[in-house]
Motif scaffolding. Structure first.
Motif, PDB file in Angstrom:
ATOM      1  N   TYR A   1      20.363  21.047  53.021  1.00  0.00           N
ATOM      2  CA  TYR A   1      19.168  20.225  52.817  1.00  0.00           C
ATOM      3  C   TYR A   1      19.381  19.228  51.683  1.00  0.00           C
ATOM      4  O   TYR A   1      18.972  18.061  51.771  1.00  0.00           O
ATOM      5  N   THR A   2      20.045  19.666  50.611  1.00  0.00           N
ATOM      6  CA  THR A   2      20.286  18.790  49.466  1.00  0.00           C
ATOM      7  C   THR A   2      21.140  17.594  49.854  1.00  0.00           C
ATOM      8  O   THR A   2      20.827  16.443  49.512  1.00  0.00           O
ATOM      9  N   ILE A   3      22.222  17.846  50.580  1.00  0.00           N
ATOM     10  CA  ILE A   3      23.124  16.754  50.959  1.00  0.00           C
ATOM     11  C   ILE A   3      22.456  15.823  51.964  1.00  0.00           C
ATOM     12  O   ILE A   3      22.590  14.597  51.885  1.00  0.00           O
ATOM     13  N   VAL A   4      21.717  16.404  52.907  1.00  0.00           N
ATOM     14  CA  VAL A   4      21.022  15.578  53.899  1.00  0.00           C
ATOM     15  C   VAL A   4      19.965  14.713  53.220  1.00  0.00           C
ATOM     16  O   VAL A   4      19.816  13.530  53.534  1.00  0.00           O
TER      17      VAL A   4
ATOM     18  N   LYS B   1      19.489  10.643  53.092  1.00  0.00           N
ATOM     19  CA  LYS B   1      18.262   9.958  53.484  1.00  0.00           C
ATOM     20  C   LYS B   1      17.783   8.993  52.414  1.00  0.00           C
ATOM     21  O   LYS B   1      17.084   8.028  52.716  1.00  0.00           O
ATOM     22  N   CYS B   2      18.142   9.270  51.171  1.00  0.00           N
ATOM     23  CA  CYS B   2      17.764   8.379  50.072  1.00  0.00           C
ATOM     24  C   CYS B   2      18.745   7.219  49.935  1.00  0.00           C
ATOM     25  O   CYS B   2      18.804   6.566  48.888  1.00  0.00           O
ATOM     26  N   HIS B   3      19.550   7.021  50.976  1.00  0.00           N
ATOM     27  CA  HIS B   3      20.486   5.897  51.052  1.00  0.00           C
ATOM     28  C   HIS B   3      21.601   6.003  50.031  1.00  0.00           C
ATOM     29  O   HIS B   3      22.196   4.986  49.661  1.00  0.00           O
ATOM     30  N   ALA B   4      21.899   7.207  49.602  1.00  0.00           N
ATOM     31  CA  ALA B   4      23.064   7.399  48.747  1.00  0.00           C
ATOM     32  C   ALA B   4      24.277   7.625  49.638  1.00  0.00           C
ATOM     33  O   ALA B   4      24.203   8.312  50.648  1.00  0.00           O
ATOM     34  N   LYS B   5      25.383   7.041  49.257  1.00  0.00           N
ATOM     35  CA  LYS B   5      26.578   7.107  50.085  1.00  0.00           C
ATOM     36  C   LYS B   5      27.200   8.493  50.041  1.00  0.00           C
ATOM     37  O   LYS B   5      27.390   9.070  48.978  1.00  0.00           O
ATOM     38  N   GLN B   6      27.540   9.026  51.226  1.00  0.00           N
ATOM     39  CA  GLN B   6      28.231  10.311  51.291  1.00  0.00           C
ATOM     40  C   GLN B   6      29.684  10.120  50.891  1.00  0.00           C
ATOM     41  O   GLN B   6      30.331   9.166  51.296  1.00  0.00           O
ATOM     42  N   THR B   7      30.198  11.043  50.099  1.00  0.00           N
ATOM     43  CA  THR B   7      31.599  11.006  49.706  1.00  0.00           C
ATOM     44  C   THR B   7      32.390  12.009  50.527  1.00  0.00           C
ATOM     45  O   THR B   7      31.825  12.824  51.260  1.00  0.00           O
ATOM     46  N   VAL B   8      33.704  11.980  50.379  1.00  0.00           N
ATOM     47  CA  VAL B   8      34.566  12.921  51.095  1.00  0.00           C
ATOM     48  C   VAL B   8      34.238  14.370  50.708  1.00  0.00           C
ATOM     49  O   VAL B   8      34.079  15.225  51.581  1.00  0.00           O
ATOM     50  N   PRO B   9      34.114  14.696  49.404  1.00  0.00           N
ATOM     51  CA  PRO B   9      33.719  16.064  49.055  1.00  0.00           C
ATOM     52  C   PRO B   9      32.363  16.461  49.640  1.00  0.00           C
ATOM     53  O   PRO B   9      32.161  17.619  50.011  1.00  0.00           O
ATOM     54  N   ASP B  10      31.426  15.520  49.706  1.00  0.00           N
ATOM     55  CA  ASP B  10      30.124  15.813  50.323  1.00  0.00           C
ATOM     56  C   ASP B  10      30.311  16.310  51.750  1.00  0.00           C
ATOM     57  O   ASP B  10      29.693  17.285  52.175  1.00  0.00           O
ATOM     58  N   ILE B  11      31.161  15.617  52.505  1.00  0.00           N
ATOM     59  CA  ILE B  11      31.369  15.958  53.912  1.00  0.00           C
ATOM     60  C   ILE B  11      32.003  17.334  54.048  1.00  0.00           C
ATOM     61  O   ILE B  11      31.599  18.147  54.886  1.00  0.00           O
ATOM     62  N   PHE B  12      32.990  17.625  53.210  1.00  0.00           N
ATOM     63  CA  PHE B  12      33.641  18.930  53.280  1.00  0.00           C
ATOM     64  C   PHE B  12      32.671  20.048  52.889  1.00  0.00           C
ATOM     65  O   PHE B  12      32.612  21.094  53.540  1.00  0.00           O
TER      66      PHE B  12
ATOM     67  N   GLU C   1     -13.955  -7.230  36.052  1.00  0.00           N
ATOM     68  CA  GLU C   1     -14.744  -6.257  35.295  1.00  0.00           C
ATOM     69  C   GLU C   1     -13.976  -5.723  34.097  1.00  0.00           C
ATOM     70  O   GLU C   1     -14.460  -4.852  33.385  1.00  0.00           O
ATOM     71  N   GLY C   2     -12.754  -6.198  33.910  1.00  0.00           N
ATOM     72  CA  GLY C   2     -11.990  -5.743  32.754  1.00  0.00           C
ATOM     73  C   GLY C   2     -11.193  -4.490  33.015  1.00  0.00           C
ATOM     74  O   GLY C   2     -10.596  -3.962  32.083  1.00  0.00           O
ATOM     75  N   SER C   3     -11.230  -3.971  34.232  1.00  0.00           N
ATOM     76  CA  SER C   3     -10.469  -2.755  34.495  1.00  0.00           C
ATOM     77  C   SER C   3      -8.999  -3.092  34.709  1.00  0.00           C
ATOM     78  O   SER C   3      -8.651  -4.163  35.173  1.00  0.00           O
ATOM     79  N   VAL C   4      -8.164  -2.138  34.368  1.00  0.00           N
ATOM     80  CA  VAL C   4      -6.721  -2.334  34.485  1.00  0.00           C
ATOM     81  C   VAL C   4      -6.260  -1.880  35.867  1.00  0.00           C
ATOM     82  O   VAL C   4      -6.667  -0.831  36.349  1.00  0.00           O
ATOM     83  N   ARG C   5      -5.407  -2.704  36.481  1.00  0.00           N
ATOM     84  CA  ARG C   5      -4.849  -2.313  37.769  1.00  0.00           C
ATOM     85  C   ARG C   5      -3.619  -1.435  37.549  1.00  0.00           C
ATOM     86  O   ARG C   5      -2.756  -1.778  36.748  1.00  0.00           O
ATOM     87  N   VAL C   6      -3.577  -0.330  38.277  1.00  0.00           N
ATOM     88  CA  VAL C   6      -2.490   0.635  38.102  1.00  0.00           C
ATOM     89  C   VAL C   6      -1.726   0.770  39.409  1.00  0.00           C
ATOM     90  O   VAL C   6      -2.328   0.890  40.470  1.00  0.00           O
ATOM     91  N   ARG C   7      -0.412   0.718  39.331  1.00  0.00           N
ATOM     92  CA  ARG C   7       0.415   0.910  40.517  1.00  0.00           C
ATOM     93  C   ARG C   7       1.292   2.134  40.336  1.00  0.00           C
ATOM     94  O   ARG C   7       1.854   2.364  39.272  1.00  0.00           O
ATOM     95  N   MET C   8       1.400   2.930  41.423  1.00  0.00           N
ATOM     96  CA  MET C   8       2.290   4.091  41.419  1.00  0.00           C
ATOM     97  C   MET C   8       3.615   3.667  42.030  1.00  0.00           C
ATOM     98  O   MET C   8       3.674   3.301  43.194  1.00  0.00           O
ATOM     99  N   VAL C   9       4.681   3.714  41.239  1.00  0.00           N
ATOM    100  CA  VAL C   9       5.994   3.251  41.708  1.00  0.00           C
ATOM    101  C   VAL C   9       6.945   4.430  41.766  1.00  0.00           C
ATOM    102  O   VAL C   9       7.110   5.140  40.766  1.00  0.00           O
ATOM    103  N   PRO C  10       7.536   4.710  42.927  1.00  0.00           N
ATOM    104  CA  PRO C  10       8.490   5.817  43.009  1.00  0.00           C
ATOM    105  C   PRO C  10       9.654   5.593  42.054  1.00  0.00           C
ATOM    106  O   PRO C  10      10.129   4.478  41.883  1.00  0.00           O
ATOM    107  N   GLN C  11      10.099   6.699  41.472  1.00  0.00           N
ATOM    108  CA  GLN C  11      11.244   6.631  40.579  1.00  0.00           C
ATOM    109  C   GLN C  11      12.518   6.608  41.412  1.00  0.00           C
ATOM    110  O   GLN C  11      12.820   7.539  42.136  1.00  0.00           O
ATOM    111  N   GLU C  12      13.255   5.534  41.345  1.00  0.00           N
ATOM    112  CA  GLU C  12      14.440   5.376  42.179  1.00  0.00           C
ATOM    113  C   GLU C  12      15.596   6.163  41.598  1.00  0.00           C
ATOM    114  O   GLU C  12      15.792   6.217  40.389  1.00  0.00           O
ATOM    115  N   PRO C  13      16.410   6.785  42.461  1.00  0.00           N
ATOM    116  CA  PRO C  13      17.590   7.472  41.960  1.00  0.00           C
ATOM    117  C   PRO C  13      18.586   6.483  41.394  1.00  0.00           C
ATOM    118  O   PRO C  13      18.735   5.374  41.906  1.00  0.00           O
TER     119      PRO C  13
END
Length: 358
Positions: free
Chosen positions: A50-53, A57-68, A329-341
């Motif tokens: 699950y960790t490697i998959v 999915k997070c678009h990280a490149k698989q390495t040779v050790p990952d595959i093995f 109205e003076g309110s602050v706009r807040v955005r939730m941004v995913p933390q990228e690896p």
């Protein structure tokens, strides 16, 4: 270890865990041990997969050790999935209740998993040799595509190796009228002898010789190398991955050596003693235990893998970014941004964000 050797090489009574006098050995001990190994191994190897998959999915490149590592975990998981059938057989005093087709499939899967594991470890060792001794010269070979082709070749070789299992695995009648799952060789005396040697050399001795020779060459190169050294970060990552590969191979052969040695010893033993039966059962337990040890080796040897595992099983962390502009109205706009690896742009052997990068 597998059904064919329990039932055939051990005279059909070893799979029932009986003593030389026919009195059942502690019938609850082995099933409990096997159950614990099976549960831990399935959970741990599933976590690795699950960790490697998830990393992919997070678009990280698989390495040779990952595959093995991914394929080794898949093989270990398939191997462990056959354990419930073995546990059921132990609890049933060697009786097989799942039919001839399942007997053949489970026995072949068991044998195939043993051989594929050994061949993958051999391929990992050769990869470590190229990464350590020829980090630049053969960099074009050490690619995920080539590693995938090697894995396919390994599976193909293993399927050919276990052709005798597919041919002769079947149901063997027991004295009480029930049946056991066994390897029904045409000439049990001579064929068992040759099949044991065949399995020993192809699944253990020859891979062990190759792995030992390759690691010797790696150590020889590291102690005598006078060539220009690659960047320190690359050397550190290479050394860490090599150390993990050594630990995985060492654990495999420590766990499996007693089983294969006892298989050879049994060729000269007509009536196994109680001590021999206990030793054989311990060897079986060690062989299965190896399949749940590997994930813990990844965790202990690789800090990066621990981070990737936590990232895979925990919800994605999000940080709050406050937009300096305000509404009427003076309110602050807040955005939730995913933390990228974090991505490592270095062109070294492996990136710190990869499971096998250490």
């Amino acid at each position: 270890m597998d059904f064919l050797n329990n039932s055939n090489s051990m005279d059909a009574n070893s799979s029932t865990a009986t003593t030389a006098e026919g009195t059942p050995q502690s019938s609850a001990v082995l099933p409990v041990i096997f159950g614990i190994i099976c549960l831990l191994g399935i959970v741990a190897n599933s976590a690795v997969i699950y960790t490697i998959v998830q990393k992919t999915k997070c678009h990280a490149k698989q390495t040779v050790p990952d595959i093995f590592i991914l394929n080794l975990s898949v093989v270990d998981l398939l191997f462990l999935l056959g354990m419930p059938f073995l546990i059921h057989q132990l609890l049933g005093n060697g009786t097989w209740h799942f039919g001839g087709v399942m007997c053949t499939v489970i026995t072949a899967l068991d044998s195939n998993s043993q051989i594929v594991s050994t061949y993958i470890l051999t391929a990992m060792t050769l990869d470590r040799y190229l990464a350590t001794v020829h980090p630049i010269r053969f960099n074009y070979i050490r690619t995920p595509r080539v590693a995938t082709l090697v894995i396919g070749l390994v599976w193909g070789m293993s399927v050919l190796t276990i052709i005798p299992v597919w041919m002769y695995a079947g149901l063997m009648p027991l004295p009480d009228g029930s049946v056991a799952c066994a390897l029904l060789l045409p000439n049990p005396v001579s064929d068992t002898y040759w099949f044991t040697l065949y399995q020993f050399f192809l699944a253990f001795a020859l891979p062990l010789a190759v792995i030992c020779l390759v690691f010797f060459k790696i150590l020889q190169h590291m102690s005598a190398s006078v060539a220009p050294l690659p960047p320190r970060s690359l050397r550190v990552r290479t050394r860490k991955v090599t150390r993990m590969a050594v630990m995985i191979c060492l654990a495999f052969f420590i766990c499996w050596a007693p089983y294969y040695v006892l298989q050879l010893v049994h060729l000269g033993v007509q009536n196994p003693s109680l001590a021999f039966s206990y030793a054989y059962n311990i060897a079986i337990s060690m062989g299965y235990a190896n399949s749940c040890i590997n994930p813990f080796l990844y965790i202990m040897q690789s800090e990066t893998f621990r981070k990737q595992l936590l990232r895979a099983v925990r919800p994605v962390h999000r940080k709050v970014r406050v937009n300096p502009s305000t509404t009427d109205e003076g309110s602050v706009r807040v955005r939730m941004v995913p933390q990228e690896p974090q991505q490592d742009e270095a062109s070294g052997e492996m990136r710190p964000s990869n499971v096998g990068s250490e």
